[in-house]
Every structure is written in C-alpha cells, then in structure tokens.
Design an enzyme around this catalytic site. Structure first.
Site, mmCIF file in Angstrom:
data_model
loop_
_atom_site.group_PDB
_atom_site.id
_atom_site.type_symbol
_atom_site.label_atom_id
_atom_site.label_comp_id
_atom_site.label_asym_id
_atom_site.label_seq_id
_atom_site.Cartn_x
_atom_site.Cartn_y
_atom_site.Cartn_z
ATOM 1 C CG ASP A 1 -9.067 0.119 5.094
ATOM 2 O OD1 ASP A 1 -8.742 -0.107 3.908
ATOM 3 O OD2 ASP A 1 -8.387 -0.231 6.075
ATOM 4 C CE LYS B 1 -3.665 -2.536 2.307
ATOM 5 N NZ LYS B 1 -4.317 -2.875 3.580
ATOM 6 C CD GLN C 1 -2.872 -4.411 6.653
ATOM 7 O OE1 GLN C 1 -2.791 -3.425 5.932
ATOM 8 N NE2 GLN C 1 -3.536 -5.500 6.295
#
Ligand code: NDP
Length: 297
Positions: free
Chosen positions: A121, A54, A98
C-alpha cells in the site's frame, strides 16, 4: 472548450495486462506466483466491497491472494502477532490491512508493524520517508496511479504549477511529493491546500494541473479554475439519487459537467482514478515478489 477525458478504466486495464504478462513470465522462470495477504478487521460493508475488488483483480492478473477476516474486537497485540506471522512468512510477498480500522486500534501502529518490504500500500513510514527523499519505495497506490495517467497521456508535469486540494497521508500528501520529485517524473511547482487554506480559489485558479482529493462533493466549480487546466478528480462521494435503484450515485469532488467546459483534460468519477489505484496495487505486489524495490529482502 470541452476537455478530453482521461480514461482511467482503459489505462488500468492496459496496466493489468502488463502485470499479467509479467507474472506469467515470472512463473515460467520457475518462481512461485506473487502472493498478497489481505487482512480485514470487522465487517464494514464498504471494506468488504473494497477487499473483494482487490482480490478479484489479483486473480485476474495471476496473483494469489487470501483474505483473513478478524473479529473487530481483536486487541492491538493480537493483530500485531498476526501481522508478524505474515512478515516472517517467505511465501507472503505483500500485506494489506484494509482501512479503516475499529477505533480502539491505531492505524499508525498497525501500519508500522507491517514489514516495509511487504507494504504494498506504500503507507509505512519507511516508504513514505524514502518517497520524500526521492528513493525507490512502495508508492501509495492512488497518487502513483495518477502519475501513471500523466505518463500514459503524455501530459507534461515538469515545470507546471500543480495544486493539490487535500493533504491526507494516503492521497494528498504523497501526491504533492510525487508531483515535485524528479524520480516520480514530477518536478512541478507544487501547492498543497487543506481545510485551513484561507482562500482556496486564489490557489486553484493558478493551477496548470489541479488534483482534488478532499472528499467534498462538487467542491471545485468552474469559476475556481483557469482555461486549459488539467483536472484530476480523486474524490468518491455518495450522494442521494432517487432515480438510481440503489438510492445514491457516486460523484467526485469536481463539478464535472461545468468544469470540463474549461479544462483541457479531466478524469470522470467513476472510471478515472479509482481503477488506477487497484492496478497500482497489482504492480506493487509484483514488485514485492520480485524484490525489485528492496533487493536484500
Ligand atoms: P481524508 O478525509 O483523509 O482527507 C481529506 C483531505 O481534504 C484533508 O487533508 C482535508 O483537510 C482536505 N479537505 C477537506 N475539505 C476541504 C475543503 N473544503 N477545502 C480544502 N481541503 C479540504 O480523505 P482521503 O484523502 O482518504 O480521500 C479523499 C477523497 O478521495 C475521498 O472522497 C475518498 O473517497 C477518495 N479516495 C479515492 C480513491 C480512489 O482510488 N479514487 C482512493 C482513496 C481515496 P485537513 O487535512 O485540514 O483535514
């Protein structure tokens, strides 16, 4: 019949080109570059790889990023304080924690402690709720990436029967919502299946569009689908492979070689949905910087 391949790698590269040029224009107008704050708790090897992918993608499109690595012994209160600091920092546009987290931390509490206006997200209940009432929100990256694939290849969704196998909060459930809602270019008739679905084939066989996100290697066999089905394989599974140097290979949830003989379109694994997830994260971070979703921020 042999299905056309849906090339997620190619579409994701095009999306990233678009984000890169939008970021350039944004900065040329005198704005600072978008900034994504990544938080990694512990040193789970897969999570280290995912955060690395990412942050590399961010750099590629001109998004600035930093990864804060925290000890896996951090308390819930300490982690919340860290997140609150980033929530209040105007130089941070997007925050990504994460997953998975160590077992003593509740992912629900952690996600809820992120400012929903920085939740790139798309996991915060505010964004999930707004998605379900078809309002602008940060959309979960994997299903949003799948919707982009339909758009790119002009694969019709409206009025089709879409069947989603898998009902997780981050993939299957938001996928089913996007497929059925108008603003997400959906308006399909949607069925969602999970472990308690009694006769999976009775549903998958009727799918015009079949999306599989179960995390079960080769769950979907050719006898479970009808001729001409569009197949999107979200699954990423490691299976032992003596021929590979690593000792394993990645396979999807669909028996690709057999199912492609009946399908009209199909995504490969790898190179299908995976690259789209990262590209959507880049897009969401740019939207956060521009305050496009929540203008009052
Ligand atoms: P989860 O394990 O959180 O959810 C799996 C879902 O599939 C659950 O709803 C489960 O049902 C359902 N399920 C499991 N087995 C069956 C079965 N035999 N029949 C029907 N339903 C079943 O996984 P995720 O949603 O996080 O991920 C799914 C897959 O997608 C994984 O392989 C993951 O690695 C991959 N993935 C890929 C991404 C990408 O970018 N390509 C991004 C995210 C995930 P129940 O609810 O009853 O438990």
């Amino acid at each position: 019949m042999s299905a056309e391949i849906i090339d997620g790698k190619k579409v994701a590269a095009l999306m990233r080109d678009g984000v890169r040029s939008d970021v350039e224009q944004w900065v040329q107008k005198g704005n600072r570059a978008p900034f994504l704050q990544v938080i990694l708790v512990g040193d789970d090897p897969a999570s280290v790889v995912y955060t690395g992918t990412k942050t590399k993608a961010c750099k590629d499109v001109g998004i600035e990023t930093n990864t804060l690595v925290l000890q896996d012994t951090i308390s819930a209160r300490e982690l919340k304080e860290v997140i609150t600091g980033f929530n209040e920092d105007d130089s941070v546009d997007g925050i990504l924690v994460q997953m998975p987290l160590p077992s003593h931390l509740s992912k629900y509490d952690v996600i809820e402690s992120i400012d929903h206006r920085k939740d790139v997200d798309g996991f915060h209940p505010m964004n999930v709720g707004r998605l379900s009432v078809d309002q602008p929100c940060f959309r979960s990256c994997t299903p949003a990436g799948v919707m982009e694939l339909f758009k790119h290849y002009s694969i019709p969704v409206k009025s089709k029967h879409a069947v989603v196998v898998g009902a997780s909060n981050i993939v299957g459930s938001p996928m089913a919502v996007m497929l059925s809602r108008e603003n997400a270019s959906g308006k399909a008739t949607t069925t969602i299946c999970h472990k308690y679905t009694k006769d999976l084939t009775a549903h998958t066989i009727n799918a015009d569009i079949l999306i599989v996100a179960a995390g079960q290697p080769h769950l979907i066999k050719p006898e479970m689908v009808k001729e001409g089905v569009v197949v999107i394989d979200v699954g990423i599974n490691r299976v032992a492979d003596e021929k590979s140097e690593k000792g394993y290979k990645l396979v999807g949830d669909v028996d690709f070689e057999a199912v492609r003989k009946k399908a009209s379109w199909i995504t490969p694994v790898p190179g299908g949905v995976g690259p789209m997830t990262v590209a959507m994260l880049m897009k969401n971070t740019l939207l956060a910087a521009k305050k496009s979703i929540y203008p009052s921020n």
